[in-house]
Write a protein that holds these residues in place. Structure first.
Motif, PDB file in Angstrom:
ATOM      1  N   PHE A   4       2.920 -23.209 -16.222  1.00 20.81           N
ATOM      2  CA  PHE A   4       2.577 -24.824 -15.635  1.00 20.81           C
ATOM      3  C   PHE A   4       2.393 -24.888 -14.266  1.00 20.81           C
ATOM      4  O   PHE A   4       1.863 -25.842 -13.967  1.00 20.81           O
ATOM      5  N   ALA A   5       2.472 -23.936 -13.476  1.00 23.68           N
ATOM      6  CA  ALA A   5       2.327 -24.083 -11.930  1.00 23.68           C
ATOM      7  C   ALA A   5       1.931 -22.893 -11.200  1.00 23.68           C
ATOM      8  O   ALA A   5       1.529 -21.664 -11.839  1.00 23.68           O
ATOM      9  N   PRO A  56      16.495 -16.996 -19.939  1.00 24.16           N
ATOM     10  CA  PRO A  56      15.050 -16.800 -19.548  1.00 24.16           C
ATOM     11  C   PRO A  56      13.923 -17.454 -20.150  1.00 24.16           C
ATOM     12  O   PRO A  56      14.154 -17.575 -21.624  1.00 24.16           O
ATOM     13  N   GLY A  57      13.228 -18.144 -19.589  1.00 23.51           N
ATOM     14  CA  GLY A  57      11.995 -18.880 -20.410  1.00 23.51           C
ATOM     15  C   GLY A  57      12.624 -20.412 -20.692  1.00 23.51           C
ATOM     16  O   GLY A  57      11.800 -21.108 -21.084  1.00 23.51           O
ATOM     17  N   ALA A  58      13.973 -20.582 -20.746  1.00 17.77           N
ATOM     18  CA  ALA A  58      14.281 -21.977 -21.212  1.00 17.77           C
ATOM     19  C   ALA A  58      13.810 -23.064 -20.351  1.00 17.77           C
ATOM     20  O   ALA A  58      13.423 -24.195 -20.701  1.00 17.77           O
ATOM     21  N   VAL A  59      13.604 -22.931 -18.891  1.00 22.18           N
ATOM     22  CA  VAL A  59      13.056 -23.769 -18.164  1.00 22.18           C
ATOM     23  C   VAL A  59      11.627 -22.921 -17.503  1.00 22.18           C
ATOM     24  O   VAL A  59      11.913 -21.879 -16.695  1.00 22.18           O
ATOM     25  N   ASP A  60      10.489 -23.712 -17.663  1.00 19.39           N
ATOM     26  CA  ASP A  60       9.200 -22.910 -17.187  1.00 19.39           C
ATOM     27  C   ASP A  60       8.895 -23.239 -15.780  1.00 19.39           C
ATOM     28  O   ASP A  60       8.724 -22.702 -14.783  1.00 19.39           O
ATOM     29  N   THR A  61       9.158 -24.529 -15.275  1.00 19.40           N
ATOM     30  CA  THR A  61       8.760 -25.232 -14.121  1.00 19.40           C
ATOM     31  C   THR A  61       9.614 -26.745 -13.914  1.00 19.40           C
ATOM     32  O   THR A  61       9.986 -27.234 -14.514  1.00 19.40           O
ATOM     33  N   LEU A  62       9.864 -26.633 -12.622  1.00 17.41           N
ATOM     34  CA  LEU A  62      10.344 -27.667 -12.021  1.00 17.41           C
ATOM     35  C   LEU A  62       9.450 -28.563 -11.089  1.00 17.41           C
ATOM     36  O   LEU A  62       9.086 -27.788 -10.067  1.00 17.41           O
ATOM     37  N   VAL A  63       9.548 -29.550 -11.302  1.00 17.10           N
ATOM     38  CA  VAL A  63       8.602 -30.409 -10.486  1.00 17.10           C
ATOM     39  C   VAL A  63       9.595 -31.700  -9.719  1.00 17.10           C
ATOM     40  O   VAL A  63      10.117 -32.517 -10.313  1.00 17.10           O
ATOM     41  N   LEU A  83      13.274 -17.061 -12.684  1.00 16.16           N
ATOM     42  CA  LEU A  83      12.022 -17.038 -12.813  1.00 16.16           C
ATOM     43  C   LEU A  83      11.458 -18.240 -13.378  1.00 16.16           C
ATOM     44  O   LEU A  83      10.719 -18.537 -14.182  1.00 16.16           O
ATOM     45  N   ILE A  84      11.621 -19.376 -12.395  1.00 12.46           N
ATOM     46  CA  ILE A  84      11.067 -20.601 -12.476  1.00 12.46           C
ATOM     47  C   ILE A  84      10.231 -21.058 -11.346  1.00 12.46           C
ATOM     48  O   ILE A  84      10.374 -20.945 -10.331  1.00 12.46           O
ATOM     49  N   ASP A  85       8.851 -21.415 -11.723  1.00 11.10           N
ATOM     50  CA  ASP A  85       8.110 -22.005 -10.877  1.00 11.10           C
ATOM     51  C   ASP A  85       8.745 -23.443 -10.645  1.00 11.10           C
ATOM     52  O   ASP A  85       8.805 -24.448 -11.220  1.00 11.10           O
ATOM     53  N   VAL A  86       8.798 -23.509  -9.250  1.00 11.40           N
ATOM     54  CA  VAL A  86       9.311 -24.830  -8.335  1.00 11.40           C
ATOM     55  C   VAL A  86       8.015 -25.427  -7.660  1.00 11.40           C
ATOM     56  O   VAL A  86       7.504 -24.711  -6.709  1.00 11.40           O
ATOM     57  N   ILE A 106      12.244 -36.101 -10.765  1.00  8.11           N
ATOM     58  CA  ILE A 106      12.542 -34.827 -10.739  1.00  8.11           C
ATOM     59  C   ILE A 106      12.267 -34.555 -12.464  1.00  8.11           C
ATOM     60  O   ILE A 106      12.875 -35.270 -13.272  1.00  8.11           O
ATOM     61  N   ILE A 107      11.507 -33.591 -12.732  1.00  6.78           N
ATOM     62  CA  ILE A 107      11.140 -33.328 -14.388  1.00  6.78           C
ATOM     63  C   ILE A 107      11.034 -31.938 -14.411  1.00  6.78           C
ATOM     64  O   ILE A 107      10.483 -31.086 -13.564  1.00  6.78           O
TER      65      ILE A 107
END
Length: 288
Positions: A4-5, A56-63, A83-86, A106-107
């Motif tokens: 997503f990022a 791994p994979g539980a959180v994809d992106t942090l915004v 391995l999370i996109d922030v 924060i989402i």
């Protein structure tokens, strides 16, 4: 690579792209959550619990709208093993991802894999929600189940989507703590409970007062609580699936308790009884 990022390693937080924002925004709709397996978790506590899974994979992106304000969680997300996109978004971006009047800035875009009955070994306390459709109630029941040490929550076919943003928010992170099984038929859930050695207690005003059941030692054994719909409760044919019917006694003038409050009382009473030493338990009567 997260979906997503557009985060680049070793760079300052990039701005969320328009495409990523649109993809995340679509997750406010059940259709897109079902299609992708992703959902949104809003707020510091929910995000913190998702990140603590370290799965791994539980959180994809942090915004986030303000990295400094959420520095602890940004650092946790940027940890090498995550391995999370922030990414950073404007206040308007974050508001567009929220269904509340006061977005928290924060989402996390999370992945929901769900659980299966075979994932739950030797359960002692379970909640089965039959066609519970209010997202706030469902999320609060999950939170109560988590608080009182339940082994799982089951949401039958016709219940609210567990990844509904209001359900996730009401759970305050508890959906990341215990197995949640959804979309199953009630008869299948009852059969699994019995096969797992659980007595099934249906919560209904017509039943035996739960405090008397506790005094008689009927709550100390492995138990699955069956909770009904907020509006019509449990129909007779559903009540007949249970081993016993239990009621939360009320001594004041209130007409009734809402679902999540009743569930909290039932779970607390059962968890308390189960925690007593076996020699302190009264002999149960009329066991199934």
């Amino acid at each position: 690579m997260a979906q997503f990022a557009n985060h680049e390693p070793n760079a300052s937080l990039p701005e969320i792209s328009g495409e990523s924002l649109r993809s995340a925004r679509r997750l406010l709709q059940h259709k897109h959550r079902a299609e992708t397996g992703f959902f949104l978790a809003e707020g510091a506590q929910a995000v913190r619990e998702a990140l603590r899974l370290r799965s791994p994979g539980a959180v994809d992106t942090l915004v986030v709208d303000d990295p400094a304000r959420h520095q602890e969680l940004v650092d946790l997300a940027l940890d090498d093993g995550q391995l999370i996109d922030v990414v950073q978004g404007s206040s308007a971006d974050l508001a567009s991802l929220s269904d509340t009047k006061t977005p928290q800035g924060i989402i996390a875009v999370c992945h929901w894999s769900g659980s299966r009955f075979e994932d739950i070994a030797e359960p002692r306390l379970v909640v089965i929600c039959a066609q519970v459709r209010d997202p706030g109630n469902a999320g609060t029941v999950v939170r109560c189940a988590d608080a009182f040490g339940a082994d799982a929550v089951v949401l039958t076919h016709g219940s609210v989507d567990i990844t509904n943003p209001k359900t996730v928010r009401a759970s305050v992170g508890s959906i990341f703590h215990l197995p949640i099984i959804s979309g199953v038929e009630l008869t299948g859930a009852i059969e699994w409970a019995h096969a797992s050695g659980l007595q099934v207690l249906a919560a209904d005003g017509s039943g035996q007062p739960v405090d008397l059941m506790a005094g008689a030692g009927q709550l100390g054994q492995p138990t699955a609580w069956l909770m009904g719909n907020e509006a019509w409760g449990l129909p007779r044919h559903d009540l007949e699936l249970a081993d016993r019917v239990a009621a939360v006694p009320m001594w004041g003038a209130a007409e009734s308790l809402n679902l999540s409050t009743a569930a909290a009382i039932c779970l607390y009473a059962t968890a308390s009884a189960q925690r007593r030493a076996p020699e302190q338990q009264p002999n149960p009567e009329g066991s199934h």
